[in-house]
Write an enzyme that holds these catalytic residues in place. Structure first.
Site, mmCIF file in Angstrom:
data_model
loop_
_atom_site.group_PDB
_atom_site.id
_atom_site.type_symbol
_atom_site.label_atom_id
_atom_site.label_comp_id
_atom_site.label_asym_id
_atom_site.label_seq_id
_atom_site.Cartn_x
_atom_site.Cartn_y
_atom_site.Cartn_z
ATOM 1 N N ASP A 390 -3.656 2.554 0.753
ATOM 2 C CA ASP A 390 -2.485 2.415 1.611
ATOM 3 C C ASP A 390 -2.901 1.559 2.800
ATOM 4 O OD1 ASP A 390 0.103 4.607 1.950
ATOM 5 O OD2 ASP A 390 -0.404 3.246 3.590
ATOM 6 N N LEU A 391 -2.070 0.585 3.162
ATOM 7 C CA LEU A 391 -2.466 -0.290 4.272
ATOM 8 C C LEU A 391 -2.170 0.397 5.600
ATOM 9 C CD1 LEU A 391 -1.299 -3.776 3.029
ATOM 10 C CD2 LEU A 391 -3.482 -2.628 2.714
ATOM 11 N N ASP A 433 3.399 -0.905 0.590
ATOM 12 C CA ASP A 433 2.005 -1.243 0.867
ATOM 13 C C ASP A 433 1.079 -0.289 0.125
ATOM 14 O OD1 ASP A 433 2.668 0.985 2.293
ATOM 15 O OD2 ASP A 433 1.448 0.476 4.034
#
Ligand code: C2E
Ligand code: CA
Ligand code: CA
Length: 795
Positions: A390-391, A433
């Site tokens: 996950d960004l 993301d």
């Protein structure tokens, strides 16, 4: 002119004349047709067609002459020498060839005249040679003038024939040219014949081999008819075949003609598709180039693979038919190139299974791959690592710099992941993301540890979070098969849980799933997920705990405390879920709901008691908190003076000034502000002075130890004293025993709250009291005391 007509009428058998004209006409029609055909052909083929035309024309002229001679009645029988007769036919054909060549190929506007001249000379010389073939016992006497006239007329007409052929269109071109050419031939023959004299020389010896008139007639008729028919059939056959081949070549599909199982012919398309030439294909079995399945019925479609000359395999579709080709019963394979269709199918397939933006595997293919990988791992007893990624900060970058920038970042991250992941690993974008990786065929957890390091390093190297405002980091959660789970769901879920922990451990980290550590996380996530629907599913309700006046013991108000009837878990205490709701932001909705419930409830009470509602620090992050509260007061009709908002010191940690401003505005409205849990914070005193507090609530942790802890008692005494000196009301919560109550009263605390006086309940006793009153006044069956003791019904 007259003498010519007289010659035909008097000296000829008219039936044979008609025959001569017909033969001549057929010959010339064939010649013109062939010439017409030559004009349509490629230059390479043109010459052969012109030669065929010359043959037809020459033979036609020759046959006409000799049939006309048979028709000639010269008062004594005539026989012919073989040599001269043969020479005459050669001359006739040769001259025709030359004339046609000049008329059609000479690049001059007078080419037709040139052709006409040569043709006339040719006809004349043929005529004379033909005459010379007459047996040597006859002398032939020519009239030079009429011979010249014959030549000139012939030339004019032959030129006209070529001219007509050049200028006219369609079938008229062939018909008119042929008719004029017939006239030219007839003109020369009969003009010349009308003035010729045959003088018999009976004494002369015959040396040449002679042909009898009847034999000659037969030969002439047979040869000319045969040649002309051959020429005509050639025209039709050739045009038919060429057209057929052209049609076959124009086809978009490859065609292979098989005779007795072997390749007999192939069209250009097939040769182009496969790279094999017809010469290479001919005589071979189709299986030498086509991987064919068992051939079925007449029109069955089959998929096959064509091996091209350069060894590439071309996917093809084959349809089989039978037909008569060149007089043989053949099988035709219609071969369609499926490369384009396959490519389109692959493209659609790709789109269905890949993320359009990054080109990475999408969720559907990821799921499939994961299931396959698990099956393989189970069979081979190998390990798999599942990465959830996950960004960090992506949402902010996307919001601030726009979606184009967000897309660019996603693509960069995708490129990094693809670069560092192994060839056999699946890198997927699951949405937003959210990325995932399936790592197979490597010893775990070492391989996953290495890859996680590479991912974080790769991101750090390319995205400098310190300098580039659009740079993002990533958090990773990893679960390993089989130790962290055996099914795809379990593994993904655990990797996700580990990711959640990684995010909470400070971003930019990778965490492996840990059954023990993640149990708490899982429970939290479960609560977080369920809490989102708690309001809409009617699982929440509010309890009310009375707050009493220390002096009189009368209830002055209630505190609203939320409860959650969580399916499968019974009644949940707020201690369990409030912190989670604050973290996920759900507290905003929750807090507002409680406020509305509490205000509406209090508005119904017969006495104007206060209602205290807890406000979470997170709620102060709302810029319009004051407006929302005002709106609820308006909506429920509760006077602001009856509302107490309980605020903890944590609320001032973030945006101190903002929170103060909000509280000031609420305070001005008349809403009372209570400092909850007083004594547990850090900056209590400074807050007390600066802020518009109307009440301090001594934390229940002091109350609990009052009886034994002298220090606690002196803190409580100090707080109460501080309140008095600042003119602020003080309430002590958590009073459970009579002794505690006495101490609190002794220390001069104005209000009290605690289990000793009443536990938080679904219906405030003020309401019950009101109802009890009503019942006693109106002679209800139960007494007021009974009602008071009555348990509140569960909602
Ligand atoms: P709080 O604001 O300090 O609430 C008082 C807590 O003390 C309540 O726990 C209450 O049931 C409990 N209590 C009452 N009398 C006694 C006693 O004699 N002895 C002891 N030991 N405890 C007593 P509860 O309801 O479990 O609430 C816990 C905390 O949850 C609250 O502490 C408050 O911080 C939060 N909370 C509850 N409802 C809400 C709400 O609607 N909004 C927000 N933001 N927080 C809430
Ligand atoms: Ca409280
Ligand atoms: Ca409290």
């Amino acid at each position: 002119m007259f003498s010519v007509l007289a010659c035909i009428r008097d000296n000829h058998d008219w039936r044979l004349i008609v025959a001569a004209v017909i033969v001549c006409l057929i010959g010339n029609l064939a010649a013109m047709l062939l010439l017409f055909r030559a004009g349509e052909c490629d230059p390479g083929q043109q010459r052969s067609w012109m030669a065929a035309s010359a043959l037809a024309c020459g033979v036609g002229i020759w046959a006409t002459h000799f049939i006309a001679m048979l028709a000639y009645d010269g008062a004594f029988p005539i026989s012919y020498g073989v040599g001269m007769t043969a020479l005459s036919v050669v001359l006739s054909i040769g001259a025709s060839w030359l004339a046609i060549l000049v008329a059609t190929e000479w690049e001059s506007p007078y080419a037709f005249a040139g052709g006409g001249l040569i043709m006339a000379i040719g006809i004349c010389s043929m005529h004379m040679t033909g005459m010379q073939a007459i047996e040597e016992t006859v002398d032939i006497v020519y009239n030079p003038t009429s011979t010249m006239i014959a030549l000139l007329i012939g030339m004019a007409l032959a030129s006209a024939a070529f001219f007509a052929f050049r200028e006219l269109k369609g079938t008229r071109r062939v018909l008119v040219a042929a008719v004029i050419m017939v006239l030219a031939i007839a003109a020369i023959h009969f003009t010349s014949m009308s003035t010729i004299m045959l003088v018999p020389q009976p004494g002369r010896l015959v040396t040449a081999t002679l042909l009898e008139t009847k034999t000659l007639a037969g030969i002439v008729m047979a040869v000319s008819t045969a040649l002309i028919l051959a020429a005509l059939s050639a025209v039709f056959l050739a045009s038919h075949l060429t057209d057929l081949r052209g049609l076959a070549n124009a086809s978009m599909e490859g065609l292979l003609v098989l005779h007795e199982g072997r390749i007999m012919d192939a069209n250009e398309r097939f040769q182009e598709m496969s790279g094999w030439s017809l010469a290479e294909l001919r005589g071979n079995l189709p299986s030498s180039v086509l991987a064919l399945a068992e051939s079925g019925g007449e029109t069955r479609h089959q998929e096959a693979s064509l091996t091209a000359r350069d060894e590439t395999e071309i996917p093809v579709d084959i349809m089989t038919r039978r037909m008569i080709y060149r007089g043989r019963n053949c099988q035709v394979l219609v071969v369609r190139d499926l490369t384009e269709r396959k490519r389109a199918e692959e493209m659609i397939e790709h789109l269905a299974h890949h993320d359009v933006l990054t080109g990475l595997t999408n969720r559907s293919l990821y799921d499939t791959r994961l299931r396959h990988a698990l099956q393989m791992a189970e069979r081979k007893r190998s390990q798999i690592a599942i990465f959830c990624l996950d960004l960090d900060r992506f949402k902010a970058v996307n919001d601030i710099f726009g979606h184009a920038e967000g897309d660019r970042i996603l693509c960069r991250v995708a490129a990094i992941l693809k670069r560092v992941a192994g060839d056999g690993d699946t890198v997927a974008r699951l949405g937003g993301d959210e990325f995932a990786i399936i790592q197979t065929g490597k010893p775990q957890p070492e391989a996953a540890q290495k890859l996680a390091g590479q991912i974080l390093d790769g991101l750090a190297a390319e995205m400098d979070v310190a300098r580039d405002p659009t740079a993002v980091g990533a958090s990773l959660g990893i679960a390993v098969y089989p130790i962290d789970g055996r099914t795809a769901e379990e593994l993904c879920d655990n990797a996700d849980t580990a990711l959640y922990r990684a995010k909470h451990a400070g971003r930019g980290k990778a965490c492996f799933f840990d059954a023990e550590m993640d149990e708490a996380v899982r429970a939290r996530r479960q609560i977080e997920a369920e809490l989102r629907h708690a309001i809409t599913r009617n699982q929440l309700y509010v309890n009310y705990q009375p707050i009493l006046d220390s002096g009189s013991g009368a209830i002055t108000g209630y505190e609203a405390l939320i409860r959650w009837n969580r399916p499968g878990h019974g009644i949940s205490e707020p201690e369990v879920f409030i912190a989670i709701a604050e973290e996920s932001g759900a507290i905003v909705q929750l807090g507002e709901w409680v406020l509305r419930q509490a205000c509406a409830e209090a508005a119904l009470w017969p006495k104007p008691l206060t209602i205290a509602v807890n406000v979470s620090p997170v709620q102060f992050m709302l810029p319009n908190l004051c407006e929302r509260i005002t709106a609820i007061l308006d909506e429920t009709g509760l006077p602001p003076q009856r509302l107490e908002l309980e605020v903890t010191e944590a609320a001032f940690m973030r945006d101190r000034n903002g929170v103060i401003a909000t509280l000031m505005r609420l305070h001005k409205l008349g809403v009372r502000i209570v400092m909850d849990d007083f004594g547990t914070g850090f900056c209590s005193l400074s807050n007390l002075r600066a802020l518009p507090f109307d009440k301090i609530k001594v934390d229940r942790s002091f109350t609990g130890v009052l009886e034994h802890d002298a220090a606690a008692r002196s803190i409580v005494r100090a707080i109460i004293g501080l309140g008095h000196s600042l003119g602020i009301q003080v309430v002590t919560e958590g009073v459970e025993t009579e002794l505690q109550r006495q101490i609190v009263v002794e220390e001069g605390c104005g209000q009290m709250q605690g289990l000793l006086f009443g536990k938080p309940d679904i219906e405030p006793s003020v309401k019950l009291a009101a109802r009890a009153n009503f019942l006693s006044v109106h002679g209800g069956e139960r007494g007021a005391a009974q009602v008071l003791a009555m348990k509140a019904p569960a909602k």
